[in-house]
Design a protein around this motif. Structure first.
Motif, PDB file in Angstrom:
ATOM      1  N   PHE A 202       0.845  -1.189   0.000  1.00  0.00           N
ATOM      2  CA  PHE A 202       0.000   0.000   0.000  1.00  0.00           C
ATOM      3  C   PHE A 202       0.881   1.239   0.000  1.00  0.00           C
ATOM      4  O   PHE A 202       2.062   1.186   0.372  1.00  0.00           O
ATOM      5  N   ALA A 203       0.301   2.342  -0.472  1.00  0.00           N
ATOM      6  CA  ALA A 203       1.029   3.605  -0.544  1.00  0.00           C
ATOM      7  C   ALA A 203       0.324   4.651   0.305  1.00  0.00           C
ATOM      8  O   ALA A 203      -0.905   4.702   0.356  1.00  0.00           O
ATOM      9  N   VAL A 204       1.116   5.484   0.968  1.00  0.00           N
ATOM     10  CA  VAL A 204       0.610   6.545   1.843  1.00  0.00           C
ATOM     11  C   VAL A 204       1.263   7.850   1.416  1.00  0.00           C
ATOM     12  O   VAL A 204       2.473   7.903   1.174  1.00  0.00           O
ATOM     13  N   GLN A 205       0.458   8.902   1.334  1.00  0.00           N
ATOM     14  CA  GLN A 205       0.983  10.210   0.960  1.00  0.00           C
ATOM     15  C   GLN A 205       0.664  11.223   2.042  1.00  0.00           C
ATOM     16  O   GLN A 205      -0.449  11.261   2.571  1.00  0.00           O
ATOM     17  N   SER A 206       1.662  12.031   2.379  1.00  0.00           N
ATOM     18  CA  SER A 206       1.479  13.100   3.360  1.00  0.00           C
ATOM     19  C   SER A 206       1.825  14.439   2.719  1.00  0.00           C
ATOM     20  O   SER A 206       2.556  14.498   1.727  1.00  0.00           O
ATOM     21  N   ASP A 207       1.304  15.501   3.307  1.00  0.00           N
ATOM     22  CA  ASP A 207       1.496  16.838   2.761  1.00  0.00           C
ATOM     23  C   ASP A 207       2.406  17.630   3.688  1.00  0.00           C
ATOM     24  O   ASP A 207       2.360  17.495   4.912  1.00  0.00           O
ATOM     25  N   SER A 239      -2.535   1.783 -11.093  1.00  0.00           N
ATOM     26  CA  SER A 239      -3.256   1.269 -12.261  1.00  0.00           C
ATOM     27  C   SER A 239      -4.177   0.131 -11.823  1.00  0.00           C
ATOM     28  O   SER A 239      -3.995  -0.446 -10.752  1.00  0.00           O
ATOM     29  N   PRO A 240      -5.215  -0.224 -12.624  1.00  0.00           N
ATOM     30  CA  PRO A 240      -6.237  -1.186 -12.176  1.00  0.00           C
ATOM     31  C   PRO A 240      -5.694  -2.537 -11.749  1.00  0.00           C
ATOM     32  O   PRO A 240      -6.254  -3.177 -10.860  1.00  0.00           O
ATOM     33  N   LYS A 241      -4.593  -2.990 -12.364  1.00  0.00           N
ATOM     34  CA  LYS A 241      -4.004  -4.282 -12.007  1.00  0.00           C
ATOM     35  C   LYS A 241      -2.765  -4.138 -11.127  1.00  0.00           C
ATOM     36  O   LYS A 241      -2.109  -5.126 -10.810  1.00  0.00           O
ATOM     37  N   GLY A 242      -2.448  -2.903 -10.742  1.00  0.00           N
ATOM     38  CA  GLY A 242      -1.324  -2.679  -9.836  1.00  0.00           C
ATOM     39  C   GLY A 242       0.030  -2.674 -10.496  1.00  0.00           C
ATOM     40  O   GLY A 242       1.051  -2.645  -9.800  1.00  0.00           O
ATOM     41  N   THR A 243       0.095  -2.670 -11.819  1.00  0.00           N
ATOM     42  CA  THR A 243       1.386  -2.716 -12.499  1.00  0.00           C
ATOM     43  C   THR A 243       2.149  -1.408 -12.349  1.00  0.00           C
ATOM     44  O   THR A 243       3.371  -1.419 -12.182  1.00  0.00           O
ATOM     45  N   TYR A 244       1.455  -0.285 -12.389  1.00  0.00           N
ATOM     46  CA  TYR A 244       2.103   1.026 -12.401  1.00  0.00           C
ATOM     47  C   TYR A 244       1.616   1.897 -11.241  1.00  0.00           C
ATOM     48  O   TYR A 244       0.465   1.788 -10.811  1.00  0.00           O
ATOM     49  N   LEU A 245       2.525   2.761 -10.788  1.00  0.00           N
ATOM     50  CA  LEU A 245       2.175   3.868  -9.901  1.00  0.00           C
ATOM     51  C   LEU A 245       2.304   5.142 -10.728  1.00  0.00           C
ATOM     52  O   LEU A 245       3.379   5.433 -11.263  1.00  0.00           O
ATOM     53  N   ALA A 246       1.216   5.887 -10.861  1.00  0.00           N
ATOM     54  CA  ALA A 246       1.214   7.102 -11.674  1.00  0.00           C
ATOM     55  C   ALA A 246       1.391   8.322 -10.786  1.00  0.00           C
ATOM     56  O   ALA A 246       0.702   8.470  -9.773  1.00  0.00           O
ATOM     57  N   SER A 247       2.317   9.200 -11.162  1.00  0.00           N
ATOM     58  CA  SER A 247       2.548  10.448 -10.435  1.00  0.00           C
ATOM     59  C   SER A 247       2.187  11.631 -11.326  1.00  0.00           C
ATOM     60  O   SER A 247       2.311  11.567 -12.553  1.00  0.00           O
ATOM     61  N   VAL A 610      -2.679  12.589   3.477  1.00  0.00           N
ATOM     62  CA  VAL A 610      -3.501  12.985   2.329  1.00  0.00           C
ATOM     63  C   VAL A 610      -4.242  11.794   1.743  1.00  0.00           C
ATOM     64  O   VAL A 610      -5.433  11.885   1.427  1.00  0.00           O
ATOM     65  N   ALA A 611      -3.543  10.671   1.580  1.00  0.00           N
ATOM     66  CA  ALA A 611      -4.176   9.533   0.904  1.00  0.00           C
ATOM     67  C   ALA A 611      -3.561   8.228   1.371  1.00  0.00           C
ATOM     68  O   ALA A 611      -2.378   8.168   1.724  1.00  0.00           O
ATOM     69  N   PHE A 612      -4.408   7.175   1.377  1.00  0.00           N
ATOM     70  CA  PHE A 612      -3.990   5.792   1.650  1.00  0.00           C
ATOM     71  C   PHE A 612      -4.674   4.902   0.612  1.00  0.00           C
ATOM     72  O   PHE A 612      -5.899   4.945   0.472  1.00  0.00           O
ATOM     73  N   HIS A 613      -3.885   4.102  -0.132  1.00  0.00           N
ATOM     74  CA  HIS A 613      -4.475   3.216  -1.133  1.00  0.00           C
ATOM     75  C   HIS A 613      -3.688   1.903  -1.213  1.00  0.00           C
ATOM     76  O   HIS A 613      -2.450   1.917  -1.316  1.00  0.00           O
ATOM     77  N   TRP A 614      -4.426   0.786  -1.153  1.00  0.00           N
ATOM     78  CA  TRP A 614      -3.813  -0.520  -1.380  1.00  0.00           C
ATOM     79  C   TRP A 614      -3.410  -0.651  -2.845  1.00  0.00           C
ATOM     80  O   TRP A 614      -4.059  -0.087  -3.731  1.00  0.00           O
ATOM     81  N   ARG A 615      -2.375  -1.411  -3.100  1.00  0.00           N
ATOM     82  CA  ARG A 615      -1.975  -1.705  -4.476  1.00  0.00           C
ATOM     83  C   ARG A 615      -2.870  -2.812  -5.033  1.00  0.00           C
ATOM     84  O   ARG A 615      -2.930  -3.902  -4.470  1.00  0.00           O
ATOM     85  N   PRO A 616      -3.590  -2.575  -6.134  1.00  0.00           N
ATOM     86  CA  PRO A 616      -4.484  -3.608  -6.679  1.00  0.00           C
ATOM     87  C   PRO A 616      -3.705  -4.819  -7.183  1.00  0.00           C
ATOM     88  O   PRO A 616      -2.492  -4.756  -7.422  1.00  0.00           O
ATOM     89  N   ARG A 617      -4.430  -5.919  -7.350  1.00  0.00           N
ATOM     90  CA  ARG A 617      -3.862  -7.137  -7.927  1.00  0.00           C
ATOM     91  C   ARG A 617      -4.631  -7.494  -9.202  1.00  0.00           C
ATOM     92  O   ARG A 617      -5.818  -7.200  -9.306  1.00  0.00           O
ATOM     93  N   PRO A 618      -3.966  -8.144 -10.169  1.00  0.00           N
ATOM     94  CA  PRO A 618      -4.697  -8.590 -11.360  1.00  0.00           C
ATOM     95  C   PRO A 618      -5.645  -9.721 -11.004  1.00  0.00           C
ATOM     96  O   PRO A 618      -5.485 -10.368  -9.958  1.00  0.00           O
ATOM     97  N   PRO A 619      -6.639 -10.004 -11.840  1.00  0.00           N
ATOM     98  CA  PRO A 619      -7.558 -11.109 -11.547  1.00  0.00           C
ATOM     99  C   PRO A 619      -6.816 -12.430 -11.404  1.00  0.00           C
ATOM    100  O   PRO A 619      -5.786 -12.664 -12.043  1.00  0.00           O
ATOM    101  N   SER A 620      -7.344 -13.301 -10.572  1.00  0.00           N
ATOM    102  CA  SER A 620      -6.715 -14.600 -10.344  1.00  0.00           C
ATOM    103  C   SER A 620      -6.747 -15.441 -11.615  1.00  0.00           C
ATOM    104  O   SER A 620      -7.713 -15.403 -12.388  1.00  0.00           O
TER     105      SER A 620
END
Length: 723
Positions: A202-207, A239-247, A610-620
């Protein structure tokens, strides 16, 4: 320090020219005159020995100046062209895997599917070493148009419950293999999925300072994988399958991935506020809603980084990323226009059939997450009532499957179940309509849930009427339950319903009503477990978390997290995270991680979160049968996994565990070595001690040793303490 996402390349281009005066060029002519004289002497000698010159019958050079089309025009006219060989062939994945006995039957079934698109000249089913099909096949059509139509019509075709086709042109593979230079050294972008304990991230962002931290959620507690200041200027998005983190940056968007989160791609679009991914991560939409911007929306190819199409800003845009809506396999993307649905295909990025689907008074539409179907509703227009429509995309047509007419409608909310088994539509309606024709009056509100059973014949439709104010509702992602929260403020009731299936379709069963002060329900990704949460509102700080097991409708535990802002399940459904961010509270910003049963395992305060988000996984990749097999053998795996969990909870790292194992092995080897040496030297010890076996004597004495408890009194005195 991370790389600068939009740093320009400084290396200049070099041009290389062939030097005609180089030594290698001159060697061809060195000593040319001497060679000619020597050759002429040999020719004279040969003419003297033979009165007639020997005829030359070689024809190696004959016809070398003629092109192939002149020499053999009929044969060359039939040669396959490169564009034909690629675009005429389609690749069909997710075919049934069968043995040689059932292969002919499979061919008949597949031929029946594709024969309606044109003449299929060749078909090929790859086989494994045992003679079984590998689950995919190649089909060559007579021309390119037939192949393209076959891809459009059958990509996402559901052969049965376990086999949904994934169809592409052979030419698509060339596009997919075009990897940009920036991503050549990123390594495996899916390496995080090979973690042996299936640990989520998971990723956490602070300001202030703008800092982004990525954690690995180990059982002993989250550990930091990467932490960077000013990694993004605004927000971050997985990204929807967790491959990329977009900034986000002023110049555009940057993608990060791989084991070390290196930059893998960038998209230059100044002033981007929102981005939206296609479901399969093949395309990205960047949105820069600046006034008079001719390229407010840009659609990009994620792998190559190329711009596919741009669109200007229009009146239908509302702040947010959902301007375009994507079909489940990235085949189409669509937007709402003034006169209907504007649908584009990702083969040409042009309007399907070069015109929109005309739908008067269109209010909203949503794609199915598993099929090329969409649902839309139209608002009332004068004497024309509202309509709720379910339609299927068939090439250039939008075929209506099911519809329902609605009266006195205020609003509709379309909601698909994650597996696509149900479409649930919440309808807000007036209860009565009176007054003059041009000045109607309404009194009272009523709420209906229209439930479409997508997997059943003729798509039956159920209606659930709710007379109280509906605050929120949620569908079980992988199941048949619906939870509805009714009431006002925090005086609410939570009602669980079960949607009927098969012969019971049409019967909605009320499972349980719970009088709980909550605002929203969040289902686990695989269903069964749900968190009922009281989010912070203007009149209440909220903060209550209630963990419910819907298998028996039991409340497992109740917890508190004051000023609660967000609740989010991890992709595997093992943990839940609750957070309090900067936008909802002035202080006490933090996040907590709970087990699915509601036991807190970690808490961390993050100033100005600011934000907390789990990293998604692709479908099994597991089929339903494989999942059933795992559950059937749960007793075999549970002891091993429990033992592994106990080790992980101790907080020992893999290096410490390996070091302790080596020390234990060394001790066992030393013990065995000394035991053998003592056995060999036993007779020598007996001889040295005049025939006395001291080893056995010690054993006898040690067996006769007992314990004796001795008690004695200790004198104690009381001493008066004077201040």
């Amino acid at each position: 320090m991370p790389e600068r996402p939009f740093e320009s390349d400084d290396a200049g281009k070099q041009q290389h020219e062939l030097d005609e005066n180089s030594p290698s060029h001159n060697n061809e002519h060195s000593g040319g005159e001497d060679d000619d004289e020597h050759q002429s002497e040999e020719d004279d000698d040969q003419e003297d020995d033979n009165d007639e010159p020997t005829p030359d019958f070689t024809d190696d050079d004959y016809g070398s100046d003629f092109p192939d089309d002149v020499l053999c025009p009929e044969l060359m006219a039939e040669r396959p062209q490169e564009h034909e060989s690629l675009n005429n062939i389609i690749v069909v994945d997710n075919l049934p895997k069968v043995d040689s006995v059932k292969l002919e039957k499979l061919k008949q079934v597949i031929s029946k599917v594709y024969s309606k698109f044109g003449i299929c000249r060749n078909e090929y089913y790859p086989l494994d070493k045992d003679g079984n099909t590998k689950g995919y096949g190649f089909f060559e059509f007579q021309n390119e148009q037939m192949a393209i139509e076959a891809v459009k019509q059958t990509d996402g075709y559901r052969l049965d419950k376990n086999h949904t086709f994934s169809v592409n042109l052979m030419s698509d593979f060339e596009r997919l293999t075009q990897v940009p230079p920036e991503s050549a050294d990123t390594g495996n972008l899916l390496s995080w999925l090979s973690e042996p304990d299936a640990v989520d991230q998971f990723a956490v962002q602070s300001d202030e300072p703008k800092k982004t931290t990525i954690f690995s959620n180990a059982l002993s507690g989250p550990t930091i994988l990467d932490e960077r200041n000013k990694w993004t200027e605004n927000n971050f998005v997985w990204s929807p399958k967790g491959t990329y983190l977009a900034s986000f940056h002023e110049q555009g968007i940057a993608f990060w991935g791989g084991k070390e989160f290196r930059q893998v791609q960038r998209f230059a679009h100044r002033g981007v506020n929102y981005i939206d991914f296609s479901p399969c991560e093949r395309y990205l939409v960047t949105i820069s809603p600046r006034p008079n911007n001719p390229e407010a929306f840009i659609v990009w190819d994620v792998i190559t980084g190329t711009k596919k199409r741009s669109f200007p800003l229009d009146q239908h845009f509302s702040q947010g990323p959902s301007y375009f809506k994507w079909s489940f396999q990235d085949q189409y993307f669509a937007k709402q226009g003034p006169d209907g649905i504007y649908m584009y295909d990702t083969e040409s990025f042009q309007l399907v059939d070069k015109k929109p689907f005309k739908i008067p008074s269109l209010a909203d539409f949503q794609w199915s997450p598993t099929d090329n179907r969409l649902a839309y509703w139209t608002a009332e227009d004068g004497n024309v009532p509202a309509r709720l429509v379910l339609a299927e995309v068939n090439g250039t047509r939008l075929d209506e499957i099911r519809s329902k007419t609605l009266f006195n409608v205020i609003d509709c909310r379309l909601c698909w179940q994650k597996r696509g088994d149900y479409l649930v539509v919440k309808v807000d309606r007036y209860t009565k309509k009176s007054g003059e024709k041009n000045n109607p009056k309404y009194s009272g509100l009523i709420y209906n849930f229209e439930i479409f059973h997508m997997r059943e014949k003729n798509v039956p439709l159920d209606t659930l009427e709710v007379k109280e104010i509906v605050q929120s509702f949620a569908i079980e992602p992988a199941g048949h339950k619906l939870v509805v929260i009714t009431g006002e403020n925090l005086r609410t009731n939570v009602t669980f319903y079960k949607m009927g299936q098969g012969q019971k379709s049409g019967k909605i069963e009320t499972l349980k009503v719970m009088p709980l002060a909550v605002t929203t329900a969040i289902w686990a990704p695989n269903g069964q477990y749900v968190v009922l949460a009281a989010m912070k509102t203007g009149s209440s700080s909220g903060g209550q978390l209630i963990f419910v097991d819907t298998a028996d409708m039991s409340v497992m535990t109740k917890q508190e997290h004051p000023d609660l802002s967000d609740v989010e399940w991890c992709p595997t459904g093992r943990y839940v995270a609750s957070s309090v961010n900067l936008w909802n509270a002035k202080r006490d910003h933090s996040f907590k991680i709970w087990t699915f049963q509601g036991n807190m395992i970690f808490e961390k305060t993050v100033d100005r979160l600011v934000a907390f988000h789990w990293r998604p996984r692709p479908p099994s990749l597991l089929t339903e049968d494989m999942v059933k097999d795992v559950r059937k053998n749960r007793n075999v795996w549970t002891p091993r996994l429990d033992q592994r969990d106990r080790i992980l909870r101790t907080g020992e790292s893999a290096k410490q565990q390996e070091q302790r194992r080596k020390q234990l092995d060394e001790f066992q080897k030393l013990k065995e070595k000394n035991t053998k040496r003592l056995a060999i030297q036993k007779q020598q010890r007996i001889d040295l001690r005049r025939g006395v076996d001291t080893d056995s004597l010690f054993d006898q004495q040690s067996s006769n040793v007992g314990e004796e408890l001795v008690e004695f009194l200790i004198k104690s005195e009381e001493v008066e303490h004077k201040p």
